[in-house]
Structures are given as C-alpha cells and as structure tokens.
Write a protein that holds these residues in place. Sequence first.
Motif, mmCIF file in Angstrom:
data_model
loop_
_atom_site.group_PDB
_atom_site.id
_atom_site.type_symbol
_atom_site.label_atom_id
_atom_site.label_comp_id
_atom_site.label_asym_id
_atom_site.label_seq_id
_atom_site.Cartn_x
_atom_site.Cartn_y
_atom_site.Cartn_z
ATOM 1 N N ILE A 32 -36.660 10.605 -62.559
ATOM 2 C CA ILE A 32 -35.514 9.910 -61.971
ATOM 3 C C ILE A 32 -34.676 10.892 -61.152
ATOM 4 C CG2 ILE A 32 -35.491 8.129 -63.763
ATOM 5 C CD1 ILE A 32 -33.154 9.398 -65.025
ATOM 6 N N GLU A 33 -34.283 10.452 -59.999
ATOM 7 C CA GLU A 33 -33.577 11.321 -59.042
ATOM 8 C C GLU A 33 -32.374 10.563 -58.493
ATOM 9 O OE1 GLU A 33 -33.480 14.469 -57.695
ATOM 10 O OE2 GLU A 33 -31.881 13.572 -56.497
ATOM 11 N N LYS A 34 -31.213 11.189 -58.566
ATOM 12 C CA LYS A 34 -30.005 10.462 -58.158
ATOM 13 C C LYS A 34 -29.929 10.234 -56.646
ATOM 14 C CE LYS A 34 -26.619 14.182 -57.752
ATOM 15 N NZ LYS A 34 -25.245 14.561 -57.922
ATOM 16 N N HIS A 54 -35.006 27.483 -46.223
ATOM 17 C CA HIS A 54 -35.781 27.453 -44.982
ATOM 18 C C HIS A 54 -36.993 28.384 -44.969
ATOM 19 C CE1 HIS A 54 -32.350 30.212 -43.303
ATOM 20 N NE2 HIS A 54 -33.077 30.818 -44.196
ATOM 21 N N SER A 55 -37.226 29.122 -46.061
ATOM 22 C CA SER A 55 -38.431 29.959 -46.040
ATOM 23 C C SER A 55 -39.045 30.057 -47.430
ATOM 24 C CB SER A 55 -38.102 31.355 -45.510
ATOM 25 O OG SER A 55 -37.321 32.055 -46.438
ATOM 26 N N LEU A 56 -40.322 30.394 -47.445
ATOM 27 C CA LEU A 56 -41.077 30.546 -48.696
ATOM 28 C C LEU A 56 -41.484 31.999 -48.848
ATOM 29 C CD1 LEU A 56 -43.530 27.519 -48.366
ATOM 30 C CD2 LEU A 56 -41.493 27.652 -49.814
ATOM 31 N N HIS A 450 -24.905 27.003 -57.324
ATOM 32 C CA HIS A 450 -25.643 28.271 -57.443
ATOM 33 C C HIS A 450 -27.135 28.104 -57.123
ATOM 34 C CE1 HIS A 450 -27.136 32.070 -58.989
ATOM 35 N NE2 HIS A 450 -25.879 32.494 -59.034
ATOM 36 N N TRP A 451 -27.626 28.981 -56.287
ATOM 37 C CA TRP A 451 -29.021 29.053 -55.833
ATOM 38 C C TRP A 451 -30.000 28.926 -57.014
ATOM 39 C CZ3 TRP A 451 -30.182 31.700 -50.810
ATOM 40 C CH2 TRP A 451 -31.513 32.075 -50.641
ATOM 41 N N HIS A 452 -29.681 29.647 -58.126
ATOM 42 C CA HIS A 452 -30.562 29.663 -59.309
ATOM 43 C C HIS A 452 -29.977 28.855 -60.473
ATOM 44 C CE1 HIS A 452 -33.168 32.910 -57.735
ATOM 45 N NE2 HIS A 452 -32.066 33.440 -57.252
ATOM 46 N N ASP A 492 -35.446 29.824 -56.662
ATOM 47 C CA ASP A 492 -36.223 29.941 -55.429
ATOM 48 C C ASP A 492 -37.195 28.756 -55.422
ATOM 49 O OD1 ASP A 492 -35.023 32.367 -54.792
ATOM 50 O OD2 ASP A 492 -36.745 33.579 -55.419
ATOM 51 N N VAL A 493 -37.792 28.523 -54.267
ATOM 52 C CA VAL A 493 -38.819 27.489 -54.194
ATOM 53 C C VAL A 493 -40.072 28.150 -54.760
ATOM 54 C CG1 VAL A 493 -40.067 25.910 -52.691
ATOM 55 C CG2 VAL A 493 -37.672 26.447 -52.231
ATOM 56 N N MET A 494 -40.154 28.122 -56.077
ATOM 57 C CA MET A 494 -41.161 28.891 -56.808
ATOM 58 C C MET A 494 -41.966 27.992 -57.743
ATOM 59 S SD MET A 494 -40.341 31.865 -59.511
ATOM 60 C CE MET A 494 -41.182 33.420 -59.492
HETATM 61 C C1 LIG Z 1 -27.919 27.840 -49.396
HETATM 62 C C2 LIG Z 1 -29.233 27.985 -50.137
HETATM 63 C C3 LIG Z 1 -30.368 28.405 -49.450
HETATM 64 C C4 LIG Z 1 -31.580 28.582 -50.131
HETATM 65 N N1 LIG Z 1 -32.667 29.031 -49.428
HETATM 66 C C5 LIG Z 1 -33.832 29.247 -50.080
HETATM 67 C C6 LIG Z 1 -34.978 29.680 -49.348
HETATM 68 O O1 LIG Z 1 -34.960 29.829 -48.117
HETATM 69 N N2 LIG Z 1 -36.129 29.896 -50.047
HETATM 70 C C7 LIG Z 1 -36.199 29.727 -51.411
HETATM 71 O O2 LIG Z 1 -37.268 29.964 -51.988
HETATM 72 N N3 LIG Z 1 -35.120 29.293 -52.123
HETATM 73 C C8 LIG Z 1 -33.955 29.037 -51.494
HETATM 74 N N4 LIG Z 1 -32.876 28.559 -52.192
HETATM 75 C C9 LIG Z 1 -33.003 28.326 -53.642
HETATM 76 C C10 LIG Z 1 -33.860 27.100 -54.000
HETATM 77 O O3 LIG Z 1 -33.645 26.047 -53.096
HETATM 78 C C11 LIG Z 1 -33.531 26.632 -55.428
HETATM 79 O O4 LIG Z 1 -33.531 27.734 -56.327
HETATM 80 C C12 LIG Z 1 -34.553 25.629 -55.955
HETATM 81 O O5 LIG Z 1 -34.820 24.642 -54.985
HETATM 82 C C13 LIG Z 1 -34.020 24.984 -57.242
HETATM 83 O O6 LIG Z 1 -34.909 23.951 -57.632
HETATM 84 P P1 LIG Z 1 -34.678 23.082 -58.940
HETATM 85 O O7 LIG Z 1 -35.724 22.031 -58.927
HETATM 86 O O8 LIG Z 1 -34.623 23.932 -60.148
HETATM 87 O O9 LIG Z 1 -33.212 22.442 -58.811
HETATM 88 P P2 LIG Z 1 -32.556 21.480 -57.732
HETATM 89 O O10 LIG Z 1 -33.211 21.636 -56.448
HETATM 90 O O11 LIG Z 1 -31.084 21.724 -57.798
HETATM 91 O O12 LIG Z 1 -32.876 20.017 -58.282
HETATM 92 C C14 LIG Z 1 -32.060 19.300 -59.185
HETATM 93 C C15 LIG Z 1 -32.275 17.822 -58.890
HETATM 94 O O13 LIG Z 1 -31.614 17.019 -59.861
HETATM 95 C C16 LIG Z 1 -30.997 15.910 -59.216
HETATM 96 N N5 LIG Z 1 -29.917 15.421 -60.090
HETATM 97 C C17 LIG Z 1 -28.737 16.013 -60.368
HETATM 98 N N6 LIG Z 1 -28.044 15.270 -61.271
HETATM 99 C C18 LIG Z 1 -28.817 14.200 -61.575
HETATM 100 C C19 LIG Z 1 -28.656 13.085 -62.441
HETATM 101 N N7 LIG Z 1 -27.561 12.931 -63.202
HETATM 102 N N8 LIG Z 1 -29.650 12.145 -62.497
HETATM 103 C C20 LIG Z 1 -30.770 12.278 -61.726
HETATM 104 N N9 LIG Z 1 -30.968 13.315 -60.881
HETATM 105 C C21 LIG Z 1 -30.015 14.272 -60.814
HETATM 106 C C22 LIG Z 1 -30.495 16.512 -57.911
HETATM 107 O O14 LIG Z 1 -30.217 15.522 -56.942
HETATM 108 C C23 LIG Z 1 -31.665 17.421 -57.541
HETATM 109 O O15 LIG Z 1 -32.637 16.721 -56.787
HETATM 110 C C24 LIG Z 1 -31.655 28.328 -51.530
HETATM 111 C C25 LIG Z 1 -30.523 27.874 -52.221
HETATM 112 C C26 LIG Z 1 -29.314 27.699 -51.535
HETATM 113 C C27 LIG Z 1 -28.105 27.214 -52.300
#
Ligand SMILES: Cc1cc2nc3c(=O)[nH]c(=O)nc-3n(C[C@H](O)[C@H](O)[C@H](O)COP(=O)(O)OP(=O)(O)OC[C@H]3O[C@@H](n4cnc5c(N)ncnc54)[C@H](O)[C@@H]3O)c2cc1C
Length: 510
Positions: A32-34, A54-56, A450-452, A492-494
């Motif tokens: 589920i995704e908001k 924007h990059s991997l 926060h990025w992480h 990161d996109v990891m």
């Molecule tokens: C400015 C910026 C630039 C970045 N650039 C890069 C880059 O170039 N390369 C790279 O590798 N990494 C980059 N990152 C980091 C990277 O994007 C993230 O670390 C990574 O995408 C986190 O993934 P995640 O799935 O853990 O969390 P998230 O991507 O935060 O996913 C959480 C999900 O939960 C959903 N959600 C939240 N609350 C609810 C709820 N109550 N019910 C249902 N859904 C909900 C959100 O909508 C979201 O889709 C960047 C980060 C930032 C802030």
Amino acid sequence: MSQFDAIVIGGGVNGLIAGTLLGRRGKNVCIIEKSTRFGGMASYSVDGGPTLAHSLYNLSPRALSDIGIDPQHPVLSGKPVSTVSLSEDGRHIVFKNDGVYWSDGTKHPESSAWSDLTQRLITYGSLLRQLAEAPAPGGQKTVLSRGGLNEFLRLAKLGIGLKKLGKSEMRRFLQVVLSNVHDIILDDLPEGPVAGLLAADAIWGSATGPRSPGTVFNLIYRLGHGGIITQPAGGMSALTDLMVEAAQKAGCVLMPKTEASRILLDNDTVSGVETTDGRTITAPIVLSNLAPKITSQMTGPSVFDIETIRRVRNIRACGTAAKVNLRLKDNSPLPGLPEQLANERLIFAPSVEYVEAAFNPAKYRQMSKAPVIEAFKVQTADGASWLSTIVQYAPSDLEGGWTESAKEKLAQTTVETLSRSLPGLGDHISGKQVITQDQIESATGAPGGHWHHAEMALDQLLTLRPANGMARYSMGPKGLFQCGAATHPGGDVMGLAGRNAALAALEAQP
Ligand SMILES: Cc1cc2nc3c(=O)[nH]c(=O)nc-3n(C[C@H](O)[C@H](O)[C@H](O)COP(=O)(O)OP(=O)(O)OC[C@H]3O[C@@H](n4cnc5c(N)ncnc54)[C@H](O)[C@@H]3O)c2cc1C
C-alpha cells in the motif's frame, strides 16, 4: 476487508523490493502506497520536473536478481557517467574510471594518487558489501540456531576477505574504516578539488562534515558496488516502474492512494493495517517502509518496552540535502563548460575545507552560503531541459523554517555558487523548483526529509541501525518488520534494506 499473507506499508524502492521478494516466494502480498505513484523518494517529482534522486551508484545487483530484474536490463545499462569537478578558472577536472584528467584531456598530476586511494576504498567497499547483503551480524545466539550457521559462514567469508588484504592493508582497513574522511583523504592527496570530490562523496544526505567521525565508512559504503555511476535510461521513474512491473509479475496487489493509519494487533501479534479511508486489510506479517518512529506511532506505544520507545525517539534524522531544479532556456548549453562534459555529473566542491565550511552553518540551523552541489543536466518527459541539483547543506530544522523566502534564498545561493564555474548561468534559467526537507518529509514520511530516514553515523550503523536491539528488522509485536532505509544497511537507491527485511520475515515463519 481484504486478507493477505503480508502487507507492505509504503511503496518506495525498499518496500517494492521487500514485497516482490515475498511474492516470488509464494506469499500473497499487498503493497500500500499513500501517493499516486510508487517509488518513494527515488522517483518523487513536482509537476513532472526532475526526480529527487538522479543517479545510481549503489544499486544492488543481488536485490535486483532476487526480484527477477536482470541487472543488465536496458533501463539499467546506461553509459557510466564521468564526474566533473567544476573549477572557477575554467580548468575543470574530469574523473574517469582510469584516472583524473584536465578538461583538455591531459592527465592531472594527482591522477595516480587518486586512483590508488579510490581503488583501495573500492576494495574495502567490496568487504562492506558482504555485510550489507545480510542482516547486521550479532543477532544469532548460537551457530546451531536457525540462521546461525549462515551468519557464521558470512562472517568467516568476511574474515577471509580481510585476511586476503594482507597484514598491513588489513590493519589499515581496521584503522580507517571508522575515522574521518578529512584525515584519510589529506594523508594521500594535496588539498584541492581532487580531494574535495572525495570529501563531498562522503557526506551526501548526511548531517556530517569531512571531519565528522565515521565519514570514511560512508564513503566506502558508497563505493560498495564498484563506484561506477550511471543514470537509468528514461530516468529514475523508469527504474521504479520496472520495480512495479516486477511486483505485479510476482503477484503482488498494488494499492496506490492508500494511506496506512494504524497497524492492527491481536494481543502482541500483528493482524493487519487500517487505512485512513477506513478500510481494514488483514495479514499476519506487516513490513513497514517507514521510519521506526512512524511505525511505532502506528502500533501505539503499549507493545514496546520503555527502553525501546526511548531508543526510537532518539534516532537522529536531520535531513540536509535539498533539491533545486533549474529549468534551462531552450535547451541552452551550460556556459563555461565544454559541450562534451555537459551530460556528465557536475560537482562543486573545490576542497575538503570548502566542504567542511559548508557544513558549519547547518550545525547552527542555517543554510550554507557556499554549498556543496551535485548537478546533472536532465530532460523531462515534456522535452524540457533542466539542471537537476542536490544542494548540501540545507538543514531540515532551518531556523525560521522553510518559508518561501528561505526557498528563494536557497535557489539564489545555488545559482550564485554554480555561476562561480558556469559564469552567467542565471541568464540561461527560465524557471526553478526548490524542494526542501519539509516537503520531502510530507511527501514520503521520511523524518526530517532524511535521505536515509535515519542518520548514517557510528552510533546508528550495523548492529546499531536503526537503534540498539532493532538491527534484525523485526520490531515490537510478532509479525512486524522494518524494511526501509532506516534499517541496515541504509538508504540510497540500493534495495538491500528491503531485500534483507523480506528474508528476515521469511526466516521468522514457523
Ligand atoms: C534530495 C535527495 C536526493 C537523492 N538522490 C539520490 C541519488 O541520486 N541516488 C541515490 O542512490 N539515492 C538518492 N537519494 C536517497 C534515496 O532516494 C533514498 O535513500 C531511497 O529512495 C529510500 O528508499 P525507501 O524505499 O527506503 O524509502 P522512501 O523512498 O522514503 O519510501 C517510503 C514510501 O512510503 C510511502 N508512505 C509514507 N507514509 C505512508 C503511509 N502512511 N501509508 C502508505 N505509504 C506511505 C511514501 O509515499 C514512500 O513512497 C536521495 C535522497 C534525497 C532526499
């Protein structure tokens, strides 16, 4: 009411990977995704502008294979990009896999010192990758317990890897891994833009400067997959669309525009999720892609002991990276940059000291007047051309908040800083988007934007990530797991946090 074997709350990269892996292992999963689109931070954009990420450089081939995506898929096999360190005198420096060059193609005098240092860090990175591809060590009490033998073998493999480095290199690894990047870089390189680039790569998204302890770990972590930087063909959304497709193929039910409000419990066991529009979805396993603080708010505090609540509250997450997207007039070239470098990764970080000085104001809740910047020229679906920039340091707790005038100031500072190397850049800009931490937090739920999701610092890494006692992905009530960037090994996109969490959930099955 719908019934599943597992529910994933949040469809970010990690949530998608966790759900897909469970689906491929025979579980009936719903994600589920908001938001209206899946992909979370990675593919978040405003009005069709450039995505946040924007990059991997760190995408795990193992996580991809586990969800049925070929790491060589055309979306992923884009040309590696070189990095260009922008200089104020027009003599830009180009970093390629085989060395460092001036922009006229001649070899830079620090090329071999840079290659030696990065090669060493990449070797260390491959050791850390082994730690990243499994739960942080230390959770299994005995070798004979379920999973204990695997953990023992993994650690043995790491030990052999360390031993293979040779005695002096192994000693060096153990010395440097937890120290600060300022000292390590300047031991091997003279102060200046070559050193500055490495310092910048150690701090993206984090509330640290090059002198902060643990920054070498961050740099090595970034280099865990070999340090090659690419851009997905079709942009980051093409990659997250591919992940959505993999989830569908694995039989996952995807529910966009569905926001979880509560995690339901039956005594001390998870029983499902309630959504903000009043629906109930039941499952004995719930994986949360959200930060631990938000997950614990969804269960309520009664299922945690006081110490756990205290630890969760104390997890630090002050986001520092903002996005400033500059729309370019009529696909205009970037002033002061040779055309052949325009599509590479552009960095403004002229020295290690510059990066440290950029961090200082953030300690006092101020934005940097001379920030560290990463920029890519990208094209969006409407054909518009943008300079997509990540601007470090723009702290989430900015004094006075991220008002419109604060955002305007950030945009102005970004243009002024880049103009030091790209003179007259302002004349080429026809519009801008400023995406600050408050907006990132409200769009994705990431604390402090926060990025992480949680700071990558020595007290929040490995067995301490996201906090002491929570490193094995399970949290609180039976059946509840964390699968987002706040967990080991971080963001990161990891994709490894999602993958490892799904494997932990499978392992916990009776
Ligand atoms: C400015 C910026 C630039 C970045 N650039 C890069 C880059 O170039 N390369 C790279 O590798 N990494 C980059 N990152 C980091 C990277 O994007 C993230 O670390 C990574 O995408 C986190 O993934 P995640 O799935 O853990 O969390 P998230 O991507 O935060 O996913 C959480 C999900 O939960 C959903 N959600 C939240 N609350 C609810 C709820 N109550 N019910 C249902 N859904 C909900 C959100 O909508 C979201 O889709 C960047 C980060 C930032 C802030």
